[in-house]
Design a protein around this motif. Structure first.
Motif, PDB file in Angstrom:
ATOM      1  N   GLY A  46       0.829  -1.196   0.000  1.00 43.96           N
ATOM      2  CA  GLY A  46       0.000   0.000   0.000  1.00 43.96           C
ATOM      3  C   GLY A  46       0.861   1.243   0.000  1.00 43.96           C
ATOM      4  O   GLY A  46       1.829   1.324   0.753  1.00 43.96           O
ATOM      5  N   VAL A  47       0.497   2.175  -0.831  1.00 47.38           N
ATOM      6  CA  VAL A  47       1.234   3.436  -0.946  1.00 47.38           C
ATOM      7  C   VAL A  47       0.467   4.572  -0.284  1.00 47.38           C
ATOM      8  O   VAL A  47       1.027   5.350   0.487  1.00 47.38           O
ATOM      9  CB  VAL A  47       1.485   3.765  -2.430  1.00 47.38           C
ATOM     10  CG1 VAL A  47       2.123   5.139  -2.579  1.00 47.38           C
ATOM     11  CG2 VAL A  47       2.351   2.691  -3.074  1.00 47.38           C
ATOM     12  N   SER A  48      -0.821   4.653  -0.567  1.00 47.41           N
ATOM     13  CA  SER A  48      -1.638   5.740  -0.046  1.00 47.41           C
ATOM     14  C   SER A  48      -3.100   5.373  -0.214  1.00 47.41           C
ATOM     15  O   SER A  48      -3.450   4.550  -1.062  1.00 47.41           O
ATOM     16  CB  SER A  48      -1.334   7.042  -0.802  1.00 47.41           C
ATOM     17  OG  SER A  48      -2.074   8.123  -0.277  1.00 47.41           O
ATOM     18  N   CYS A  49      -3.952   5.979   0.607  1.00 45.94           N
ATOM     19  CA  CYS A  49      -5.390   5.791   0.414  1.00 45.94           C
ATOM     20  C   CYS A  49      -6.132   7.026   0.905  1.00 45.94           C
ATOM     21  O   CYS A  49      -5.602   7.815   1.694  1.00 45.94           O
ATOM     22  CB  CYS A  49      -5.909   4.524   1.089  1.00 45.94           C
ATOM     23  SG  CYS A  49      -5.810   4.508   2.887  1.00 45.94           S
ATOM     24  N   ILE A  50      -7.349   7.150   0.414  1.00 47.74           N
ATOM     25  CA  ILE A  50      -8.180   8.308   0.762  1.00 47.74           C
ATOM     26  C   ILE A  50      -9.632   7.886   0.855  1.00 47.74           C
ATOM     27  O   ILE A  50     -10.110   7.059   0.061  1.00 47.74           O
ATOM     28  CB  ILE A  50      -8.003   9.442  -0.287  1.00 47.74           C
ATOM     29  CG1 ILE A  50      -8.741  10.709   0.139  1.00 47.74           C
ATOM     30  CG2 ILE A  50      -8.453   8.987  -1.678  1.00 47.74           C
ATOM     31  CD1 ILE A  50      -8.376  11.931  -0.701  1.00 47.74           C
ATOM     32  N   SER A  51     -10.317   8.451   1.830  1.00 49.31           N
ATOM     33  CA  SER A  51     -11.762   8.253   1.935  1.00 49.31           C
ATOM     34  C   SER A  51     -12.448   9.328   1.092  1.00 49.31           C
ATOM     35  O   SER A  51     -12.209  10.513   1.293  1.00 49.31           O
ATOM     36  CB  SER A  51     -12.209   8.372   3.392  1.00 49.31           C
ATOM     37  OG  SER A  51     -13.615   8.564   3.460  1.00 49.31           O
ATOM     38  N   THR A  52     -13.315   8.910   0.178  1.00 44.48           N
ATOM     39  CA  THR A  52     -13.963   9.905  -0.687  1.00 44.48           C
ATOM     40  C   THR A  52     -15.011  10.706   0.064  1.00 44.48           C
ATOM     41  O   THR A  52     -15.418  11.769  -0.388  1.00 44.48           O
ATOM     42  CB  THR A  52     -14.620   9.224  -1.893  1.00 44.48           C
ATOM     43  OG1 THR A  52     -15.615   8.303  -1.431  1.00 44.48           O
ATOM     44  CG2 THR A  52     -13.591   8.473  -2.731  1.00 44.48           C
TER      45      THR A  52
END
Length: 125
Positions: A46-52
């Motif tokens: 995993g590099v990055s994640c975001i909650s929309t």
């Protein structure tokens, strides 16, 4: 949900690229969109994640301060701006979608049901 990545390519060390992940959904609300990468002979990470919905973001330590994730909900698109790239960033980058919130850090690929086809990022020294 279909995801289509774009923006990969070949760049010299120190350069920048912006990856895009366009999602075909009726509503972009209440998803977590993550970027993973996989280098030859290595596990997907995993590099990055975001909650929309909440706009909360997470970054792997290896990319903090260099990568920025952003969501444009009007376009159903998530971007990954990658600056100060190094050869260690060379990998196939995948975006993935999870309905709801990401609950494990680093993100677990097995929790993500929807995946793009991947885009190659190559950083030359």
């Amino acid at each position: 949900v279909q995801l289509v990545e774009s923006g990969g390519g070949l760049v010299q060390a120190g350069g920048s690229l912006r990856l895009s992940c366009a999602a075909s959904v009726l509503s972009f609300d209440d998803y977590t969109i993550a970027w993973f990468r996989q280098a030859p002979g290595k596990e997907r990470e995993g590099v990055s994640c975001i909650s929309t919905t909440e706009n909360t973001r997470w970054y792997a330590d290896s990319v903090k301060g260099r990568f920025t994730i952003a969501s444009d909900n009007a376009k159903n698109t998530v971007y990954l701006q990658m600056n100060s790239l190094s050869p260690g960033d060379t990998a196939v980058y995948y975006c993935a979608a999870l309905a709801g919130r990401n609950t494990r850090y680093p993100p677990n690929p097995n929790q993500y049901a929807y995946w793009g086809q991947g885009t190659q990022v190559t950083v030359s020294s």
